[in-house]
Write a protein that holds these residues in place. Structure first.
Motif, short mmCIF file in Angstrom:
data_model
loop_
_atom_site.label_atom_id
_atom_site.label_comp_id
_atom_site.label_asym_id
_atom_site.label_seq_id
_atom_site.Cartn_x
_atom_site.Cartn_y
_atom_site.Cartn_z
N LEU B 367 -83.32 -9.89 -81.04
CA LEU B 367 -83.60 -9.24 -80.44
C LEU B 367 -82.90 -8.89 -79.58
CD1 LEU B 367 -85.96 -6.91 -79.08
CD2 LEU B 367 -86.83 -8.48 -77.83
N ALA B 368 -82.53 -10.07 -78.63
CA ALA B 368 -81.23 -10.48 -77.94
C ALA B 368 -80.09 -9.71 -78.39
CB ALA B 368 -81.21 -11.69 -77.17
N ARG B 369 -79.71 -10.74 -79.33
CA ARG B 369 -78.42 -10.37 -80.33
C ARG B 369 -78.21 -8.84 -80.67
NH1 ARG B 369 -78.92 -15.33 -82.74
NH2 ARG B 369 -79.88 -14.24 -84.68
N ASP B 370 -79.41 -7.98 -81.37
CA ASP B 370 -79.38 -6.86 -81.26
C ASP B 370 -79.09 -5.45 -80.38
OD1 ASP B 370 -79.56 -4.97 -83.07
OD2 ASP B 370 -82.21 -4.62 -82.85
N TRP B 371 -79.40 -6.07 -78.95
CA TRP B 371 -79.47 -5.26 -77.38
C TRP B 371 -78.25 -5.72 -77.41
CZ3 TRP B 371 -81.46 -0.70 -76.84
CH2 TRP B 371 -82.75 -0.66 -77.46
N ARG B 372 -77.31 -6.90 -77.12
CA ARG B 372 -75.82 -7.20 -76.16
C ARG B 372 -75.07 -5.98 -77.31
NH1 ARG B 372 -73.63 -12.96 -76.97
NH2 ARG B 372 -73.92 -12.42 -79.25
N ASP B 373 -75.33 -6.40 -78.74
CA ASP B 373 -74.47 -5.09 -79.55
C ASP B 373 -74.79 -3.45 -79.35
OD1 ASP B 373 -73.95 -7.72 -80.31
OD2 ASP B 373 -74.74 -6.84 -82.58
N LYS B 396 -78.16 -3.63 -67.73
CA LYS B 396 -78.37 -3.53 -69.05
C LYS B 396 -79.57 -4.04 -69.56
CE LYS B 396 -73.61 -2.26 -69.84
NZ LYS B 396 -72.59 -2.58 -70.75
N ALA B 397 -80.35 -5.24 -69.56
CA ALA B 397 -80.40 -6.08 -69.91
C ALA B 397 -82.20 -5.38 -69.43
CB ALA B 397 -80.35 -7.55 -69.27
N LEU B 398 -82.05 -5.32 -68.59
CA LEU B 398 -83.55 -3.95 -68.01
C LEU B 398 -83.78 -2.88 -69.09
CD1 LEU B 398 -84.25 -4.68 -63.86
CD2 LEU B 398 -84.61 -5.98 -66.35
N PHE B 399 -82.59 -2.00 -69.17
CA PHE B 399 -82.89 -0.77 -70.06
C PHE B 399 -83.28 -1.46 -71.84
CE2 PHE B 399 -82.77 3.19 -68.98
CZ PHE B 399 -82.11 2.67 -67.53
N ALA B 400 -82.66 -3.17 -72.21
CA ALA B 400 -83.03 -3.83 -73.44
C ALA B 400 -84.37 -4.04 -73.49
CB ALA B 400 -81.82 -4.76 -74.03
N ARG B 401 -84.80 -4.42 -72.34
CA ARG B 401 -86.29 -5.18 -71.98
C ARG B 401 -87.45 -3.58 -72.08
NH1 ARG B 401 -88.18 -7.16 -66.52
NH2 ARG B 401 -86.90 -8.73 -67.12
N ALA B 402 -86.60 -2.42 -72.57
CA ALA B 402 -87.61 -1.26 -72.38
C ALA B 402 -87.48 -0.85 -73.78
CB ALA B 402 -87.61 -0.32 -71.49
N LEU B 403 -86.55 -0.89 -73.62
CA LEU B 403 -86.15 -0.03 -75.15
C LEU B 403 -86.90 -1.02 -76.46
CD1 LEU B 403 -83.03 1.31 -74.30
CD2 LEU B 403 -84.94 2.69 -74.41
N GLY B 404 -86.34 -2.25 -75.88
CA GLY B 404 -86.83 -3.17 -77.40
C GLY B 404 -88.15 -3.81 -77.69
N SER B 405 -89.13 -3.63 -76.23
CA SER B 405 -90.04 -3.01 -77.15
C SER B 405 -90.71 -1.20 -77.71
CB SER B 405 -90.73 -2.44 -75.53
OG SER B 405 -91.46 -1.42 -75.34
N LYS B 406 -92.12 -1.33 -77.97
CA LYS B 406 -92.72 0.06 -78.92
C LYS B 406 -92.78 0.72 -78.10
CE LYS B 406 -93.58 -2.94 -83.36
NZ LYS B 406 -94.48 -3.44 -83.52
N ALA B 407 -92.65 0.81 -76.55
CA ALA B 407 -92.84 1.82 -75.68
C ALA B 407 -92.59 3.48 -76.01
CB ALA B 407 -92.74 1.06 -74.22
N GLU B 408 -93.22 3.73 -76.19
CA GLU B 408 -92.86 5.29 -76.72
C GLU B 408 -92.68 6.59 -75.40
OE1 GLU B 408 -96.70 5.32 -77.72
OE2 GLU B 408 -96.51 5.83 -79.94
N ILE B 409 -93.65 5.66 -73.61
CA ILE B 409 -93.07 6.52 -73.03
C ILE B 409 -92.30 5.60 -72.00
CG2 ILE B 409 -94.32 7.77 -70.42
CD1 ILE B 409 -96.85 7.83 -72.42
#
Lengths: 313, 488
Positions: B367-373, B396-409
């Motif tokens: 997941l981390a590698r994916d979002w780093r790219d 950016k890491a905080l964005f990745a935390r939110a976007l990397g989850s399945k959250a819809e909102i």
């Protein structure tokens, strides 16, 4: 909660006095003989050192710190009073002044290095305890006669502990709440940045508060030795938590510079009486500490209720 | 150039850096006695930093400061600013909430001593309050924490104008009217003119160009840490000022081809019922980017928290979908400072990546590698400590935390504060991509330029929604107008 005449601020200010009155009233009811000069003297004797330690803690809490070493510090100063101060008064006095300087230096260290006061004072609590054992390896020593004389003084009409408590509360109230520099010191707890921008030195304020805590902690040690006439390295260990509880019970807050010297003294008296109160209830001593905690929780819960009703308005 | 020689305050070539960010890039500023200088510019133009230099809070990295004709560079501090009579009303309130109005006045004036100091301080502050804000209704013995925000602001302003042994020779007002209503704001502006008429000076910072134009003698316009214009107020009008402030980066190519006025027909994801006095309900649909606009701290964050709390609980507010939160204040409620970057990212979706109830470190690294790219987070190893990243990359890491989850909102609490332009653009692009995939973004931002990326925005003031603006109405002017109209 919006009844006419219910003023949350007034209620919050009166809560400490009210708690004291309830406990004292119940004691009088359970044991009418305590309602006398000697009864009150006995009941409130130990309130003097606790009140002084609570005031010391209040100075620290006022600048948003917490002192976990006050109990062992009071023990240490008590040991000095029972040994050095008795045998070689000048040396004893110098040692006590040295203690206050150490406190002031701790305040400077905590401020300059931006250290958590809890950690520093927790460490210092072991230092003070070790030093106390070095000064007085086994319980004993002897109080200077002038000290036990002062603490055993029987003034006419009003018992000494009550006079002492009032004097302590009034002096600190004038110094911290009325004096012009007192306002600055409390401001440091409320909004340090604002105080600094107005051109005041935060370092000086912290040093002042810690030095004052050192002075009143030492006075607590002296008062304790005056009462017990001898000392012990563990004599006041429970004062750490009692003093914190006293400040909070007296209407103070852990952060934000909201403290009340009169409240703190009342809080200390309430805690002192809570012990006797539970004995008069013939409660099994095993349960007493728990019951003391319960009293604390009840009073603090009442305060939260008052605060909530205020927030709702 | 006689006025220049007698300047009350003169800054020359002042530079100030915060890490890699250059807040001030060689600013010259002169304030003459009896002059009211208006200072305008977009957020981040360096106005507040400049005023902090003038008030002695920040020492400049480069350049000279002269106060009263004397070069004080290098020895200028808050204390000497005070004794020179330079006073500043800062944007964030600088009163002690646990003290009374009189005690706060005393803190400003070391000379208020003696037995009667409290009476003197009370008389001083009340006289000044009466003079500036007639019928203010504030008592000198009230505890500041019990006053309303507007009353606190009034106390702070009045305090800056009080005089004991030092005159208030230069009073800096940084957005003084932000929490005052129109009548009280007008009282203040009238007083500033009176103040200038006595030969004392003032610097007025405001987003409201009307205030600046009506009150200032001279207007200084800042952009990107420099002064781009400085002329007599009469030579400016509203349009000229807006033109001088400049529109930040006109990236019209990013504009998606969406219908400007109408809202989409997608299903509603978030619906918060209006409260008393509010202009409208808060509605957000699938795939929308909804802005929470207005001046800073007017209840936008509280609305985001309300939405967060409403998710998963039943009530009259309806939040349909899982929610993730991106904090704006990274240090206090964003990052876990002792953890790796990958842990900081994966913690937002721990439950989605378990293997037999335990953390699956393999999946976490993936997941981390994916979002780093995807977000180009600048680090050699995602298992480095999060603090090894620069501020923008932490965000950016905080964005990745939110976007990397399945959250819809996704709730965003002004997350771009202090992030550089390059990073911002990368993140904007990702937001549009993710919104197109059906995620809903609720975006509190204090930067009006960012509202361009929103499909719709609600303007907040004093804790309530005061306007509901469609995409084509989202200009700085409209947002400010909307926030202040409601107060009148």
């Amino acid at each position: 909660m919006n009844r006419i005449g219910f003023n949350p601020r007034l209620a919050r200010a009166l809560l400490p006095a009210l708690s004291l009155a309830v406990i004292l009233g119940t004691i009088f009811y359970l044991q009418p003989r305590t309602m006398s000069y000697f009864g009150l003297n006995l009941l409130l004797n130990l309130a003097i050192p606790i009140a002084l330690a609570t005031i010391a803690q209040m100075f620290i809490i006022c600048v948003n710190d917490l002192d976990l070493s006050i109990g062992s510090y009071v023990s240490f100063t008590a040991c000095i009073a029972a040994t050095l101060l008795h045998d070689t008064p000048l040396l004893g006095l110098a040692a006590l002044i040295g203690c206050v300087i150490v406190y002031a230096a701790l305040g400077a260290l905590i401020h300059i290095r931006n250290l958590p006061a809890i950690v520093v004072t927790l460490g210092m609590s072991f230092v003070w305890m070790g030093a106390a054992i070095l000064v007085l390896p086994t319980p004993g020593g002897e109080a200077p006669t002038w000290l036990s004389g002062l603490m055993g003084w029987d003034p006419p009409y009003v018992p000494f502990p009550i006079i002492a408590s009032i004097v302590i509360a009034v002096i600190i109230h004038i110094g911290l709440m009325w004096s012009p520099y007192g306002a600055v010191l409390r401001g440091v707890g409320g909004n340090p940045k604002a105080v600094q921008r107005a051109g005041w030195s935060l370092l000086r304020a912290k040093i002042t508060m810690y030095a004052l805590a050192g002075v009143f902690g030492a006075l607590a040690g002296l008062a304790l030795v005056g009462l017990t006439t001898s000392a012990d390295a563990n004599i006041a260990l429970r004062y750490t938590l009692l003093s914190i509880a006293g400040v909070i019970l007296g209407g103070g807050e852990f952060v934000g510079g909201r403290v009340s010297p009169i409240g703190a003294v009342i809080g200390a008296m309430t805690l002192t009486l809570a012990g006797s109160f539970l004995s008069f209830l013939r409660l099994n001593p095993d349960w007493q500490i728990g019951a003391q905690g319960a009293i604390l929780i009840i009073v603090l819960a009442l305060r939260v209720l008052i605060n909530r009703s205020e927030a709702r308005r | 150039m006689a006025a220049e020689a007698a300047a009350l305050a003169k800054l020359d070539g002042v530079e100030k850096h915060f890490g890699a960010v250059r807040a001030l890039a060689g600013v010259d500023l002169t304030v003459a006695p009896g002059e009211c200088v208006g200072l305008v510019g977009h957020n981040g133009a360096g106005k507040s930093t400049l005023m902090n230099v003038l008030a002695g809070v920040f020492a400049p990295d480069q350049g000279t400061i002269q106060i009263g004709g004397e070069n004080v560079t290098g020895k200028y501090s808050v204390v000497s600013a005070q004794s020179e009579g330079v006073r500043c009303v800062f944007q964030e309130l600088s009163l002690c909430p646990n003290l009374t109005v009189a005690e706060n006045t005393r803190i400003m004036h070391p000379s208020l001593t003696g037995l009667a100091w409290r009476r003197k301080a009370s008389a001083l502050i009340i006289a000044k309050l009466d003079e500036i804000f007639p019928n203010h209704g504030i008592s000198a013995s009230s505890v500041v924490g019990d006053l309303s925000i507007a009353q606190r602001q009034m106390v702070e302003i009045a305090r800056a104008f009080t005089e004991t042994d030092t005159e208030a020779r230069l009073v800096i007002l940084d957005e003084p009217t932000s929490s005052l209503d129109e009548i009280i704001a007008q009282q203040l502006l009238t007083y500033v003119r009176k103040h200038a008429a006595t030969g004392r000076s003032a610097v007025l910072i405001s987003h409201l160009l009307g205030e600046i134009l009506s009150t200032s003698d001279r207007i200084v316009v800042m952009r990107d840490g420099t002064v781009v214009a400085s002329r007599q107020a009469g030579e400016f009008d509203r349009d000229a000022l807006v033109a001088a402030m400049g529109h930040v980066a006109d990236d019209s190519e990013e504009d998606e081809t969406k219908d400007a006025a109408a809202r989409s027909e997608e299903p509603i994801r978030v619906s918060m019922k209006r409260r008393e006095g509010e202009a409208s309900d808060f509605i957000a649909r699938r795939g929308e980017i909804v802005g929470l606009a207005g001046l800073g701290g007017q209840g936008q964050t509280r609305m985001l928290l309300r939405i967060f709390d409403a998710s998963g609980s039943s009530g009259q507010d309806d939040v349909d979908g899982t929610v993730a939160f991106i904090a704006g204040d990274r240090q206090t409620d964003g990052i876990f400072p002792l953890w790796w970057i990958s842990e900081n990212i994966a913690v937002g979706s721990l439950r989605e990546r378990l293997r037999r109830l335990l953390i699956d470190y393999g999946a976490q690294d993936g997941l981390a590698r994916d979002w780093r790219d995807r977000l180009s987070i600048q680090t050699p190893d995602m298992n480095n400590n999060i603090l090894s990243l620069s501020g923008g990359n932490q965000q950016k890491a905080l964005f990745a935390r939110a976007l990397g989850s399945k959250a819809e909102i996704i709730l965003m609490d002004d997350p771009m504060r202090g992030v550089d332009v390059g990073t911002k653009r990368e993140v904007y692009a990702i937001l549009h991509q993710e919104a197109a995939k059906g995620r809903t973004f609720l975006w509190y931002t204090t930067e009006t330029d960012e509202l361009k990326h929103c499909d719709h925005a609600y303007v907040f003031n004093n804790g309530a929604i005061v306007a509901d603006l469609a995409r084509d109405e989202l200009t700085e002017e409209r947002v400010l107008q909307a926030s202040f109209q409601a107060l009148a």
